[in-house]
Scaffold this active site. Structure first.
Site, PDB file in Angstrom:
ATOM      1  N   GLY A  27      12.380 -20.419  17.527  1.00 27.82           N
ATOM      2  CA  GLY A  27      13.207 -21.592  16.884  1.00 27.82           C
ATOM      3  C   GLY A  27      12.176 -22.516  16.560  1.00 27.82           C
ATOM      4  O   GLY A  27      12.532 -23.375  15.621  1.00 27.82           O
ATOM      5  N   HIS A  28      11.037 -22.748  17.185  1.00 34.12           N
ATOM      6  CA  HIS A  28      10.425 -23.806  16.593  1.00 34.12           C
ATOM      7  C   HIS A  28       9.456 -23.395  15.118  1.00 34.12           C
ATOM      8  O   HIS A  28       9.394 -24.275  14.447  1.00 34.12           O
ATOM      9  CB  HIS A  28       8.837 -23.946  17.610  1.00 34.12           C
ATOM     10  CG  HIS A  28       9.179 -24.545  18.925  1.00 34.12           C
ATOM     11  ND1 HIS A  28       9.195 -23.787  20.110  1.00 34.12           N
ATOM     12  CD2 HIS A  28       9.813 -25.887  19.333  1.00 34.12           C
ATOM     13  CE1 HIS A  28       9.725 -24.620  21.068  1.00 34.12           C
ATOM     14  NE2 HIS A  28       9.747 -25.589  20.638  1.00 34.12           N
ATOM     15  N   SER A 179      14.779 -20.839  23.747  1.00 32.20           N
ATOM     16  CA  SER A 179      14.450 -21.789  24.600  1.00 32.20           C
ATOM     17  C   SER A 179      13.310 -21.508  25.328  1.00 32.20           C
ATOM     18  O   SER A 179      12.967 -20.546  25.707  1.00 32.20           O
ATOM     19  CB  SER A 179      15.576 -22.130  25.460  1.00 32.20           C
ATOM     20  OG  SER A 179      14.952 -23.058  26.423  1.00 32.20           O
ATOM     21  N   SER A 180      12.342 -22.582  25.477  1.00 28.86           N
ATOM     22  CA  SER A 180      11.090 -22.362  26.098  1.00 28.86           C
ATOM     23  C   SER A 180      11.515 -22.071  27.603  1.00 28.86           C
ATOM     24  O   SER A 180      10.676 -21.618  28.608  1.00 28.86           O
ATOM     25  CB  SER A 180      10.103 -23.709  26.124  1.00 28.86           C
ATOM     26  OG  SER A 180       9.989 -23.983  24.704  1.00 28.86           O
TER      27      SER A 180
END
Ligand code: PAF
Length: 275
Positions: A27-28, A179-180
């Site tokens: 995502g990042h 998500s982290s």
């Protein structure tokens, strides 16, 4: 950071900025790719911001993998980032720090009801990071939809001369949003967590094909989510006005948003619905 940014801007270069708390995932990286496409220079920041965690939250155990993050940013196939900004807590909040940014109204809705002060912490650090990096564009993922709305409002209200670019949520094969915090999930919980996306997607399809009214989205989501014993708490699950973030029962465009706990892990997700 100021010197680097001033030098870039004085040389006529545009700076794109991707603020993160590290533990970088696809995502990042998709945000970084958007920035490298549109700007001459891309800056990424990694700063785990204590001001956006309350006492009982996971600041201490939030995943930290600085070595892995740096390797990922160096090894990007398209273009590596030009600068990684990693301030310390005392750089951002020196002793006696007293100034906070509050985006009233929007900050209290949805996640704000369960994480008091969270968006004040987010808005404050994001403004400080913007001041350091001086970007023309900054990139945020729509998984944190409320964060995007709060930051856009802050940028408008404070007349910041820059653009907020929001990018689609990236998902695993079964729909779970990247998500982290997914790494907190146990091997048994991980497949169960895909229920969040399935519940929202089912509700969206049912509304689109006319078999579910908007006012029945909340009970339908509750019913689906509670089928899994892994879901230990539903904080919110309903349809919301995408601009005001207030719960809604009407409209041609609205947001289905969910916050649940799987075991002790809090996960959020959302889907936009256009009728
Ligand atoms: O979305 C995040 O990772 C954080 O909330 C942000 C925007 C980097 C501010 O700390």
């Amino acid at each position: 950071m100021h010197r680097f940014s001033r030098y870039c801007r004085e040389s006529g270069k545009t700076i794109g900025f991707v603020p993160t708390m590290g533990a970088l995932h696809e995502g990042h990286i998709s945000l970084v790719n958007e920035s490298t496409k549109a700007n001459d220079i891309t800056v990424v920041s990694i700063f785990i911001n204590p001001a956006q965690f309350s006492e009982d939250e996971d600041f201490e155990r939030y995943p930290r993998d600085y070595g892995g993050d740096i390797r990922k940013l160096r090894g990007l196939p398209r273009l590596p980032v030009d600068a990684l900004f990693m301030p310390s807590v005392s750089d951002i909040y020196p002793d006696g720090y007293k100034t906070y940014v509050e985006v009233r109204g929007l900050s209290e809705r949805l996640c704000g009801g369960f994480r008091p002060g969270h968006f004040t912490g987010v808005a404050t650090v994001v403004l400080k990071l913007f001041n350091a990096v001086m970007p023309v564009r900054a990139y945020f993922g729509l998984k944190d939809y409320q964060q995007c709305v709060v930051i856009k409002k802050m940028v408008r209200d404070l007349n910041l001369d820059m653009e907020i670019v929001t990018c689609p949520t990236l998902r695993d094969h079964d729909g779970l949003a990247k998500s982290s915090r997914n790494i907190y999930l146990s091997a048994e919980q991980r497949p169960e967590a895909a229920l969040i996306y399935r519940a929202m997607a089912e509700a969206r399809e049912a509304v689109k094909d006319g078999t579910l009214k908007i006012e029945d989205i909340a009970p339908r989501l509750q019913e689906t989510l509670l089928k899994s014993e892994a879901v230990t708490e539903i904080q919110y699950a309903s349809a919301y006005d995408p601009r005001t973030l207030k719960e809604t029962t009407e409209g041609k465009r609205f947001l289905i948003a969910v916050a649940v706990k799987i075991g002790t892990t809090r996960l959020i997700d959302n889907l936009m619905v256009e009728l």
